[in-house]
Design a protein around this motif. Structure first.
Motif, short mmCIF file in Angstrom:
data_model
loop_
_atom_site.label_atom_id
_atom_site.label_comp_id
_atom_site.label_asym_id
_atom_site.label_seq_id
_atom_site.Cartn_x
_atom_site.Cartn_y
_atom_site.Cartn_z
N TYR A 191 0.83 -1.21 0.00
CA TYR A 191 0.00 0.00 0.00
C TYR A 191 0.87 1.26 0.00
CZ TYR A 191 -2.81 3.78 1.98
OH TYR A 191 -3.41 4.99 2.21
N LEU A 192 1.88 1.29 0.86
CA LEU A 192 2.73 2.48 0.99
C LEU A 192 3.59 2.71 -0.26
CD1 LEU A 192 3.87 2.02 4.70
CD2 LEU A 192 2.15 3.64 3.84
N LYS A 193 4.06 1.61 -0.85
CA LYS A 193 4.93 1.72 -2.03
C LYS A 193 4.22 2.41 -3.19
CE LYS A 193 8.50 0.59 -4.70
NZ LYS A 193 9.82 1.25 -4.55
N ALA A 194 2.92 2.26 -3.26
CA ALA A 194 2.15 2.89 -4.34
C ALA A 194 2.03 4.40 -4.15
CB ALA A 194 0.76 2.27 -4.43
N ARG A 195 2.37 4.87 -2.96
CA ARG A 195 2.16 6.28 -2.62
C ARG A 195 3.43 7.02 -2.20
NH1 ARG A 195 -1.85 3.05 -1.81
NH2 ARG A 195 -4.02 3.72 -1.99
N TYR A 196 4.44 6.29 -1.75
CA TYR A 196 5.65 6.90 -1.21
C TYR A 196 6.89 6.15 -1.69
CZ TYR A 196 2.21 8.57 2.23
OH TYR A 196 1.11 9.12 2.83
N ARG A 197 8.02 6.84 -1.63
CA ARG A 197 9.31 6.18 -1.82
C ARG A 197 9.74 5.64 -0.45
NH1 ARG A 197 12.90 10.77 -4.51
NH2 ARG A 197 14.33 9.03 -4.93
N LEU A 198 10.19 4.38 -0.40
CA LEU A 198 10.47 3.71 0.86
C LEU A 198 11.96 3.39 1.02
CD1 LEU A 198 7.48 1.17 0.93
CD2 LEU A 198 7.52 3.58 1.64
N PHE A 199 12.46 3.57 2.25
CA PHE A 199 13.88 3.38 2.55
C PHE A 199 14.03 2.76 3.95
CE2 PHE A 199 13.31 6.94 -0.27
CZ PHE A 199 14.28 6.76 -1.25
N ILE A 200 15.22 2.25 4.22
CA ILE A 200 15.57 1.76 5.55
C ILE A 200 16.84 2.45 6.01
CG2 ILE A 200 16.42 -0.23 6.87
CD1 ILE A 200 14.61 -2.02 5.19
#
Length: 217
Positions: free
Chosen positions: A109-118
């Motif tokens: 869900y989040l990947k479709a709306r935001y860029r994700l990092f760790i």
């Protein structure tokens, strides 16, 4: 339900996650790994338990062994740390950690709306064990660990912001140390109260399960 005083939807372009206590719990198997490493030396007094590992989760890898083993000199401490780093990666590559509920569907869900990092304080190679075990590498555009450059979490957060051109990011973590790093880095903080630490104030939201991120973001 998540505790947030104002809507966070459409406020951010990206999310940076802590790893331990936020995405998974590997403390049981890390304890097994460090206990295995203990058998390779003759100067560690006590067994290393899951509670011990939980007590230092989130600290920089070097600082962990100073806190756990204050009675050792630097030479012996570094010798044991080297054994631990090897056995930890070996055992986690085999056994992994416990992924928190709703992890993949929430990341989807989040990947479709935001860029994700760790950004994590883990040793070099640890994030890769998480990716190998979870099969979630494709959800994350990038990651930075303490072991990569040997620098504090705040600096690693700033590096990710600058390296990837992030304009409005938020950090999701579970300890006071995570929160303090975000203050230094100048980014807002979402607190996971299901993890290993406590944060009393300063966060923009508090979540009791990973899936609640889909509600607030």
């Amino acid at each position: 339900m998540a505790d947030t005083s104002a809507s966070l939807k459409n406020k951010y372009d990206s999310i940076i996650f802590d790893l331990d206590g936020t995405l998974w719990d590997s403390t049981a198997n890390v304890a097994v790994a460090w206990q295995t490493a203990k058998q390779k030396v003759d100067f560690i007094k006590d067994d290393i338990t899951q509670a011990d590992v939980r007590s230092i989760t989130g600290m920089a890898y070097d600082a962990i062994f100073v806190k756990l083993l204050p009675y050792l000199d630097d030479e012996k401490r570094n010798e044991f740390k080297a054994h631990c780093s090897v056995t930890e990666l070996e055992i986690l590559n085999e056994l992994g950690g416990e992924l928190y509920p709703q992890l993949e569907e929430t990341l989807q869900y989040l990947k479709a709306r935001y860029r994700l990092f760790i950004v994590s304080n883990c040793q070099n190679g640890y994030a890769e064990t998480f990716f190998n075990h979870s099969k979630l590498r494709d959800y994350f555009e990038g990651f930075q660990c303490y072991g990569t450059k040997g620098q504090p979490k705040a600096e690693n957060i700033v590096d990710v912001v600058n390296d990837f051109g992030l304009k409005a990011t938020v950090y999701v973590g579970d300890t006071q140390g995570d929160y303090e790093a975000t203050v230094k880095a100048g980014v807002p903080f979402i607190f996971c109260n299901y993890g290993f630490g406590k944060v009393e104030r300063g966060q923009v939201a508090t979540i009791s399960s990973f899936g609640e991120l889909a509600e607030i973001l």
